[in-house]
Design a protein around this motif. Structure first.
Motif, PDB file in Angstrom:
ATOM      1  N   UNK A 317       0.840  -1.198   0.000  1.00  0.00           N
ATOM      2  CA  UNK A 317       0.000   0.000   0.000  1.00  0.00           C
ATOM      3  C   UNK A 317       0.877   1.249   0.000  1.00  0.00           C
ATOM      4  N   UNK A 318       1.959   1.211   0.752  1.00  0.00           N
ATOM      5  CA  UNK A 318       2.919   2.319   0.741  1.00  0.00           C
ATOM      6  C   UNK A 318       3.576   2.433  -0.637  1.00  0.00           C
ATOM      7  N   UNK A 319       3.841   1.282  -1.276  1.00  0.00           N
ATOM      8  CA  UNK A 319       4.421   1.295  -2.627  1.00  0.00           C
ATOM      9  C   UNK A 319       3.475   1.954  -3.624  1.00  0.00           C
ATOM     10  N   UNK A 320       2.168   1.732  -3.452  1.00  0.00           N
ATOM     11  CA  UNK A 320       1.197   2.408  -4.313  1.00  0.00           C
ATOM     12  C   UNK A 320       1.269   3.917  -4.099  1.00  0.00           C
ATOM     13  N   UNK A 321       1.382   4.349  -2.840  1.00  0.00           N
ATOM     14  CA  UNK A 321       1.505   5.780  -2.549  1.00  0.00           C
ATOM     15  C   UNK A 321       2.775   6.348  -3.175  1.00  0.00           C
ATOM     16  N   UNK A 322       3.846   5.580  -3.186  1.00  0.00           N
ATOM     17  CA  UNK A 322       5.082   6.028  -3.839  1.00  0.00           C
ATOM     18  C   UNK A 322       4.845   6.238  -5.337  1.00  0.00           C
ATOM     19  N   UNK A 323       4.048   5.340  -5.933  1.00  0.00           N
ATOM     20  CA  UNK A 323       3.725   5.478  -7.355  1.00  0.00           C
ATOM     21  C   UNK A 323       2.867   6.718  -7.589  1.00  0.00           C
ATOM     22  N   UNK A 324       1.930   6.967  -6.678  1.00  0.00           N
ATOM     23  CA  UNK A 324       1.098   8.171  -6.772  1.00  0.00           C
ATOM     24  C   UNK A 324       1.972   9.417  -6.725  1.00  0.00           C
ATOM     25  N   UNK A 325       3.040   9.368  -5.957  1.00  0.00           N
ATOM     26  CA  UNK A 325       3.926  10.529  -5.828  1.00  0.00           C
ATOM     27  C   UNK A 325       4.534  10.926  -7.169  1.00  0.00           C
ATOM     28  N   UNK A 326       4.742   9.942  -8.059  1.00  0.00           N
ATOM     29  CA  UNK A 326       5.246  10.264  -9.399  1.00  0.00           C
ATOM     30  C   UNK A 326       4.238  11.119 -10.152  1.00  0.00           C
ATOM     31  N   UNK A 327       2.950  10.779 -10.003  1.00  0.00           N
ATOM     32  CA  UNK A 327       1.896  11.565 -10.643  1.00  0.00           C
ATOM     33  C   UNK A 327       1.783  12.945 -10.016  1.00  0.00           C
ATOM     34  N   UNK A 328       1.937  13.018  -8.696  1.00  0.00           N
ATOM     35  CA  UNK A 328       1.881  14.304  -7.998  1.00  0.00           C
ATOM     36  C   UNK A 328       3.009  15.219  -8.486  1.00  0.00           C
ATOM     37  N   UNK A 329       4.187  14.652  -8.652  1.00  0.00           N
ATOM     38  CA  UNK A 329       5.322  15.441  -9.141  1.00  0.00           C
ATOM     39  C   UNK A 329       5.063  15.945 -10.557  1.00  0.00           C
ATOM     40  N   UNK A 330       4.470  15.096 -11.381  1.00  0.00           N
ATOM     41  CA  UNK A 330       4.123  15.505 -12.742  1.00  0.00           C
ATOM     42  C   UNK A 330       3.078  16.622 -12.708  1.00  0.00           C
ATOM     43  N   UNK A 331       2.086  16.470 -11.825  1.00  0.00           N
ATOM     44  CA  UNK A 331       1.005  17.453 -11.735  1.00  0.00           C
ATOM     45  C   UNK A 331       1.523  18.824 -11.307  1.00  0.00           C
ATOM     46  N   UNK A 332       2.581  18.870 -10.529  1.00  0.00           N
ATOM     47  CA  UNK A 332       3.146  20.155 -10.116  1.00  0.00           C
ATOM     48  C   UNK A 332       3.666  20.941 -11.317  1.00  0.00           C
ATOM     49  N   UNK A 333       4.055  20.206 -12.373  1.00  0.00           N
ATOM     50  CA  UNK A 333       4.525  20.860 -13.597  1.00  0.00           C
ATOM     51  C   UNK A 333       3.363  21.211 -14.526  1.00  0.00           C
ATOM     52  N   UNK A 334       2.240  20.532 -14.322  1.00  0.00           N
ATOM     53  CA  UNK A 334       1.060  20.750 -15.170  1.00  0.00           C
ATOM     54  C   UNK A 334      -0.174  20.869 -14.270  1.00  0.00           C
TER      55      UNK A 334
END
Length: 514
Positions: A317-334
């Motif tokens: 479940x924590x690994x899924x949150x780590x994957x979500x963090x990649x999307x969050x980082x992308x969203x900060x640029x867009x």
């Protein structure tokens, strides 16, 4: 760290009242939901009119088997491990990133078969807005009508599409975004549909039955290459994949149980995690001026819950949150163009934070002693115990090293086994050494072990319970799942609704015909 105790009658009463109110308020719409099912797929959308900007980039993260207990247990565990001040005051949980998203909703998960649905039908609801039978993917109950998925519709409109999973790419949840099959077990046919989808990026575990059930058909991987896909099976090759590779299939180099990628608590240093496959997907998909849609499944949350392995459940479940963090980082640029959704398809295992043997106490830091998943313990250790008929005391040396459970220790050591617990473990070990799995027709054996290795599941049960964690099932349950939203159109996903509405809300937002 000193173990913290919290006991509050006021809190218990408040929670009970809240649950009662939610049950009463949730009961009223049931007739509407039943009517929707009876329409045989013609579900009337209750999504509001589109407000705000249509997102250009959409991420849908699905924690397979993940409901409130799974992410709350992970959050509480992180809080317990971080609480090192020894002041006897509970500092609280540490929320996973998506738990802080600005919009949160809840979705009901039942399907046309049961209030305890399966992944094929619930993923169908999320991807098409239709209910169907358990085991069926994107087809109606007559197995004659096919439902077009959100990914297919967006692909037709020019969006790039990515499908990522920590389990097999033709398993039920990823398959529900590109295929239409009466049975989720039609792995070869599902693989053929994966190739025919012409989607841009597939990544995760290996295909099941890639040459058919008898192994006598043309490999799906060969078919993919003929269709223009670059098929990559090593991490070194995967690292070189870029946006120049227009269509890609990446299979994890180091495959674990059932050819999935490794559980997070088994993953070797340098071995790609789910987050790495998401990061590479962003790189491949983001050069499309139209935009992209990426579905990411944390599939091994479900597998760990089936096996009642709380330690592996929390880590994945924590690994899924780590994957979500990649999307969050992308969203900060867009920030104005990105929507991130995080949800589950159903709950698995009946996970509960709390256990009869620990009353109002939890000892979640005990779970930090687990160094290995039940599956890797089976393959790397239990297989050898069977072959060598290893003595119980010798086996327990590994158990202490890998799970923290021990036969002897100080009176206040919460990981020392009681005589009762030792008896349970010895009985399970005898069953394991006999080479026979639990008899599913034997009620006592099934309740104790399910369909799992008796020794392994007993070890995780004991560690779970000593930590204040419990499971009630080896199957799925009927709990609602959370829906977290962040970004363009996030406001549409608040409230309490049926899981089919996740599709309808997204389709409405994206301007897709129902």
């Amino acid at each position: 760290m000193q173990i913290k105790k919290v006991f509050s009658k006021i809190l218990a009463a408040s929670l009970a009242s809240a649950l009662l109110i939610s049950c009463v308020s949730a009961a009223a719409p049931q007739k509407t939901l039943s009517d929707a099912v009876s329409n045989k797929g013609k579900v009337t959308t209750i999504a509001s009119a589109t407000t705000g900007k249509k997102p250009k980039y959409v991420f849908m993260f699905i924690g397979d088997g993940m409901s409130y207990p799974q992410f709350q247990a992970a959050s509480d565990y992180l809080g317990a491990v971080a609480d090192q001040d020894n002041d006897d005051i509970l500092d609280g949980n540490k929320p996973l990133n998506f738990m802080n998203f600005p919009v949160a909703g809840s979705a009901v998960t039942y399907d046309s078969t049961s209030f305890c649905p399966d992944s094929a039908s619930t993923a169908t609801s999320l991807s098409t807005g239709h209910k169907t039978y358990s085991g069926t993917i994107n087809m109606d109950e007559t197995m004659t009508v096919k439902y077009e998925t959100i990914a297919e519709k967006l692909h037709d409109k020019g969006y790039d599409i990515g499908v990522v999973s920590s389990v097999n790419l033709n398993h039920a949840t990823p398959a529900a975004f590109y295929c239409h099959q009466p049975s989720r077990s039609n792995y070869y046919a599902i693989g053929e549909e994966m190739v025919a989808s012409d989607f841009d990026y597939f990544a995760g575990g290996a295909l099941l039955d890639p040459q058919g059930k008898e192994g006598d058909q043309e490999s799906i991987y060969d078919k993919a290459e003929k269709a223009g896909y670059k098929v990559v099976k090593t991490q070194a090759e995967a690292e070189k994949v870029s946006a120049k590779d227009e269509k890609v299939v990446i299979i994890g180099e180091k495959l674990a149980d059932s050819d999935s990628i490794s559980y997070e608590n088994d993953r070797a240093s340098g071995e790609w995690a789910l987050a790495d496959y998401v990061s590479k997907g962003i790189e491949v998909l983001s050069d499309n001026d139209k935009g992209f849609f990426m579905m990411v499944e944390g599939g091994k949350i479900d597998w760990a819950c089936h096996a009642n392995d709380a330690g592996s459940t929390i880590n994945d479940t924590i690994a899924l949150a780590d994957a979500v963090e990649e999307a969050v980082a992308f969203a900060k640029k867009h920030p104005d163009d990105t929507l991130i959704l995080v949800t589950g398809d159903h709950e698995t295992g009946g996970l509960t934070i709390g256990y009869a043997g620990t009353d109002y106490d939890t000892y979640l830091t005990n779970l930090s002693n687990q160094k290995i998943s039940y599956a890797k313990f089976d393959s790397d250790y239990v297989s050898q115990y069977k072959e060598n008929q290893t003595p119980f005391e010798t086996m327990m040396q590994d158990v202490e090293k890998l799970f923290g459970l021990k036969l002897k220790g100080s009176a206040d050591d919460k990981l020392v086994l009681t005589d009762y617990e030792v008896g349970l473990l010895k009985t399970a070990y005898e069953k394991t050494l006999s080479g026979k799995k639990a008899d599913s027709d034997n009620q006592k054996e099934y309740v104790l072990y399910g369909s799992y290795e008796p020794l392994s599941v007993t070890i995780t049960h004991l560690l779970n319970n000593k930590s204040g964690i419990n499971f009630s099932s080896y199957a799925h349950t009927g709990l609602p799942v959370a829906v977290f939203a962040k970004g363009a159109g996030q406001e549409k996903f608040g409230g309490f609704y049926d899981n089919t509405q996740v599709y309808h809300k997204l389709a409405d937002l994206m301007g897709i015909d129902k």
